[in-house]
Design a protein around this motif. Structure first.
Motif, short mmCIF file in Angstrom:
data_model
loop_
_atom_site.label_atom_id
_atom_site.label_comp_id
_atom_site.label_asym_id
_atom_site.label_seq_id
_atom_site.Cartn_x
_atom_site.Cartn_y
_atom_site.Cartn_z
N PHE B 21 0.88 -1.41 -0.10
CA PHE B 21 -0.02 0.06 -0.15
C PHE B 21 0.73 1.90 0.30
N VAL B 28 3.89 0.07 2.04
CA VAL B 28 3.48 -0.32 3.76
C VAL B 28 2.96 -1.69 3.01
N ALA B 30 2.02 -5.36 3.21
CA ALA B 30 0.91 -5.65 3.41
C ALA B 30 0.76 -7.29 3.83
N GLU B 49 -3.05 -13.93 13.76
CA GLU B 49 -4.48 -12.95 14.49
C GLU B 49 -4.27 -11.64 13.66
N SER B 50 -5.50 -10.59 14.31
CA SER B 50 -5.46 -9.38 13.47
C SER B 50 -4.82 -8.39 12.97
N CYS B 52 -2.83 -9.59 10.25
CA CYS B 52 -1.64 -9.97 9.95
C CYS B 52 -1.39 -9.65 7.94
N GLY B 53 -2.42 -9.41 7.39
CA GLY B 53 -2.48 -9.59 6.49
C GLY B 53 -3.43 -10.51 5.86
N LYS B 54 -4.05 -11.18 6.49
CA LYS B 54 -4.94 -11.92 5.98
C LYS B 54 -6.19 -11.82 4.78
N SER B 55 -6.82 -10.86 5.49
CA SER B 55 -7.59 -10.52 4.42
C SER B 55 -7.44 -10.02 3.18
N VAL B 56 -5.82 -8.55 3.22
CA VAL B 56 -5.19 -8.97 1.79
C VAL B 56 -4.91 -9.56 0.95
N ALA B 67 -8.71 0.08 -2.84
CA ALA B 67 -8.07 1.26 -3.09
C ALA B 67 -6.43 2.17 -2.52
N1 ADP Z 1 -6.87 -0.22 2.05
C1 ADP Z 1 -5.39 -0.36 2.70
N2 ADP Z 1 -5.65 0.59 2.94
C2 ADP Z 1 -3.95 0.82 3.61
N3 ADP Z 1 -3.46 -0.29 4.11
C3 ADP Z 1 -3.85 -1.21 4.54
C4 ADP Z 1 -5.45 -1.31 3.53
N4 ADP Z 1 -6.15 -2.45 3.78
C5 ADP Z 1 -4.90 -2.97 4.87
N5 ADP Z 1 -4.31 -2.30 4.71
C6 ADP Z 1 -2.73 -2.83 5.62
O1 ADP Z 1 -2.51 -4.66 5.77
C7 ADP Z 1 -2.07 -4.48 7.50
C8 ADP Z 1 -2.55 -6.30 7.10
O2 ADP Z 1 -4.38 -5.80 6.82
P1 ADP Z 1 -5.72 -7.00 6.63
O3 ADP Z 1 -5.39 -8.19 5.80
O4 ADP Z 1 -7.37 -6.94 6.55
O5 ADP Z 1 -5.45 -7.81 8.03
P2 ADP Z 1 -6.25 -8.98 8.70
O6 ADP Z 1 -6.85 -9.56 8.08
O7 ADP Z 1 -5.18 -10.37 8.87
O8 ADP Z 1 -6.71 -8.75 10.11
C9 ADP Z 1 -3.30 -4.11 8.02
O9 ADP Z 1 -2.52 -3.62 9.10
C10 ADP Z 1 -3.19 -2.59 7.66
O10 ADP Z 1 -2.04 -1.64 7.84
#
Ligand code: ADP
Ligand code: MG
Lengths: 315, 331
Positions: B21, B28, B30, B49-50, B52-56, B67
């Motif tokens: 990002f 950054v 992620a 844990e929350s 960690c980058g799982k959703s991304v 975005a």
């Molecule tokens: N829309 C975004 N813009 C900027 N950084 C993001 C965004 N979404 C996620 N991140 C970064 O990615 C990291 C991991 O996010 P995420 O994948 O949602 O974690 P998890 O799903 O493991 O809880 C976040 O700590 C944040 O720093």
């Protein structure tokens, strides 16, 4: 939508009319000016003045006059104009078509032009166009209608001869000519409001893009067009519907001003004459009429909002 | 298939995925080089844990990076085709049909102005070219399958009238409606009431198995994993720190982070008094510590840990760990 909802809205509408009537009445109690003196002139025969006052009831105490007028309204009689010596309702009916056609045409132009334009500007966003668009919108919002009206006359009427410089052609004399006679004034009113609605529509669309349901729609494998028109548009339309409701009042005020510029014999012109003549019954009648239209339009907007948004319960 | 295992293409093969990002100069990170593999009909879990980058990671596979983010490198091969190279139209044809996703946020994931029926039917009509009537019939079947007792009536309901659990079941029905090869389930039960979490998860697993859909289950809860997953990848601060078949991971966790996660799980089932959460929190990807990213929270950290990020090492077949305590293999 329930019948209690409709009953409640009609009650609100009636209350609004009463409050507005009271406010107008009080305003004309406070500001100076005498309709009889205004009409006959300060040098008129005192006997004539006295006779006229007697006839119009302007000598009665305010409470009695208000009571007399209210009784009339409740029986469908808006009273008689002092200036024109004709029933107020007849005067209004003569002119309402002019104002209504300007207002509806302007409103239609706003919807038909501003909403699609706002959508396009939201979809085709780019870095360089951003400042151009917002500057154009700022300017558009700031242009006064009367000035626009003058410019439109000089370009489209005087130079190009496409439209009349003023005056109204009634429906009976031909629909095309009638619409032509109110086109320029409608555009003059519509342009600043188009700017407002373009901005609202565009911002509302852009705001919706970031919602989770949009991501879901993409995850379902729909192309951008489908996501935009089947999902985003409906959600984005809610604030736009609200702002269209609010804008109708601006359109009405706009007609009052623009009728002066184009010498159109509508309610606006009548209202200005009535105010300068201190023609109290006529003013009251006009204010009631205008308030009624604005409130009615807002009711329709509320219902439209409900049709789009199932979360709003009209109870 | 009779081909030798070495020539068979995995359903999903993610190699060195990086999703970053922010600005080009100071990104950054992620997701910072994640690799994993999923076979057909398998259920694989990503745990961490929350933050960690799982959703991304999940969104990157779908081509739906939020975005401001971009895929900075790596490969996502679905049945051999690299999805990262695909253009928008090609990716659109894969989503929904071959690859679908259930999101972490059931309350906001459905369109608030469309009925449940409209939202499922549009999917069936668009992808499977069903007629209106067929789409309605199929929607009723799907809603019935995800456990609604009056599916016909539900078709006309708007999402705001449904609970989180009901909405998530609608999402599951929708995501599985075209029988995709892979379903990404991002914490599908996290936002739900504890009492129905197990029920929804079981439902998801059963339905996916019915239509031969592989599941990538993303969760922060190891307890959820033991019942469901064939293989587990433990993620920490944008990296996979341990990977093993589920049974192996639970019986022989090697990474101190995995051990920490497991300590939370087992202590809950045994006795509340022994609940031992890992101290501290996940570092945000824009403030990573030097070397091993878990070192500042690690009870076993030693001098070498902050020197460099340890490599992922295979300690036995199918079991990999990223930790200086296990320097075996080929680092
Ligand atoms: N829309 C975004 N813009 C900027 N950084 C993001 C965004 N979404 C996620 N991140 C970064 O990615 C990291 C991991 O996010 P995420 O994948 O949602 O974690 P998890 O799903 O493991 O809880 C976040 O700590 C944040 O720093
Ligand atoms: Mg998440």
């Amino acid at each position: 939508m329930s019948s209690t909802y409709l009953a409640r809205r009609i009650f609100t509408l009636a209350t609004t009319l009463i409050v507005v009537a009271m406010a107008t009445f009080l305003a004309f109690e406070v500001i100076p000016g005498d309709p009889v003196l205004t009409m006959l002139g300060p040098d008129a025969d005192p006997a004539l003045i006295a006779a006229m006052r007697e006839e119009l009831g302007t000598e009665l105490p305010p409470a009695a006059r208000l009571a007399r007028w209210t009784r009339g309204v409740l029986t469908g009689d808006l009273g008689t104009s002092i200036r024109y010596a004709r029933p107020v309702s007849a005067l209004i009916l003569d002119r309402v078509a002019v104002s209504l056609s300007i207002a509806l045409l302007a409103m239609g132009a706003v919807v038909v032009i501003a909403v699609p334009l706002g959508i396009v500007l939201a979809v085709r966003r780019s870095h360089w166009s951003e400042p151009v668009i917002s500057a154009t919108i700022q300017v558009g919002m700031a242009i006064p209608s009367f000035w626009l009206g003058i410019i439109l006359i000089s370009v489209f009427s005087l130079s190009l001869g496409l439209f009349p410089t003023g005056g109204y052609v009634p429906f009976e004399a031909g629909i095309a000519a009638s619409i032509r006679s109110v086109t320029l004034p409608s555009i003059a009113i519509a342009i600043p409001l188009i700017a407002v609605v373009v901005r609202y529509t565009r911002n509302s669309m852009i705001d919706q893009f970031s919602h989770d349901y949009v991501r879901t729609a993409f995850s379902k494998g729909f192309p951008v067009r489908h996501v935009l028109y089947r999902h985003v548009l409906r959600n984005a339309s809610l604030p736009v519907i609200t702002v269209l409701g609010m804008i109708f009042a601006n359109v009405v005020v706009g007609t009052i001003i623009i009728e002066q510029v184009f010498a159109l014999p509508g309610l606006g012109l009548l209202l200005v004459t009535a105010v300068s003549a201190r023609d109290f019954p006529l003013i009251q009648g006009l204010v009631l009429y205008i308030t009624f239209f604005v409130t009615l339009f807002n009711l329709l907007v509320d219902i439209a909002y409900h049709v789009v948004d199932p979360r709003v319960e009209l109870t | 298939m009779s081909g030798a295992p070495s020539t068979r293409v995995s359903l999903l093969e993610v190699r060195d995925l990086r999703t970053w990002f922010g600005p080009e100069a100071t990104p950054v990170r992620a997701v910072d080089g994640v690799s994993f593999t999923l076979e057909r009909r398998q259920t694989v879990a990503i745990v961490g844990e929350s933050g960690c980058g799982k959703s991304v990671t999940g969104l990157s596979l779908m081509g739906l990076v939020p975005a401001g983010g971009r895929i900075a490198g790596g490969a996502v091969r679905l049945d051999g085709t690299d999805l990262i190279g695909l253009d928008h139209g090609e990716m659109t044809r894969i989503r929904g049909r071959r690859l679908s996703m259930v999101f972490q946020e059931p309350m906001t994931s459905l369109n608030p102005l469309m009925t449940v029926g409209e939202q499922i039917e549009e999917m069936l009509r668009y992808h499977l070219s069903l007629s209106r009537r067929q789409a309605v019939e199929r929607s009723v079947e799907l809603l019935d399958a995800v456990g609604f007792s009056r599916p016909k009536r539900l078709l006309g309901e708007y999402p705001h009238r449904l609970s989180g659990g009901m909405r998530q079941r609608v999402m599951i029905a929708m995501a599985l409606s075209c029988e995709p090869e892979l379903l990404i389930a991002d914490e599908p039960t996290t936002a739900l009431d504890v009492t129905i979490q197990a029920q929804v998860l079981e439902l998801l697993r059963r339905l996916a198995a019915q239509v031969d859909t592989a599941v990538l289950l993303i969760t922060h809860d190891l307890a959820v994993v033991s019942e469901v997953a064939d293989h587990v990848y433990v993620m920490y601060a944008g990296l996979v720190v341990e990977s093993a078949p589920t049974r192996v991971l639970f019986s022989k966790p090697l990474h101190p982070y995995t051990q920490g996660l497991l300590a939370c799980v087992t202590s809950i089932s045994e006795s509340k008094r022994r609940l031992r959460p890992i101290r501290g929190t996940v570092p945000p990807p824009d403030a990573l510590p030097p070397g091993c990213r878990f070192a500042p929270r690690c009870p076993h950290a030693f001098a070498r840990c902050p020197s460099a990020v340890p490599g992922l090492v295979e300690v036995e077949a199918g079991h990999q760990v990223r930790c200086y305590l296990h320097p075996g293999g080929t680092a």
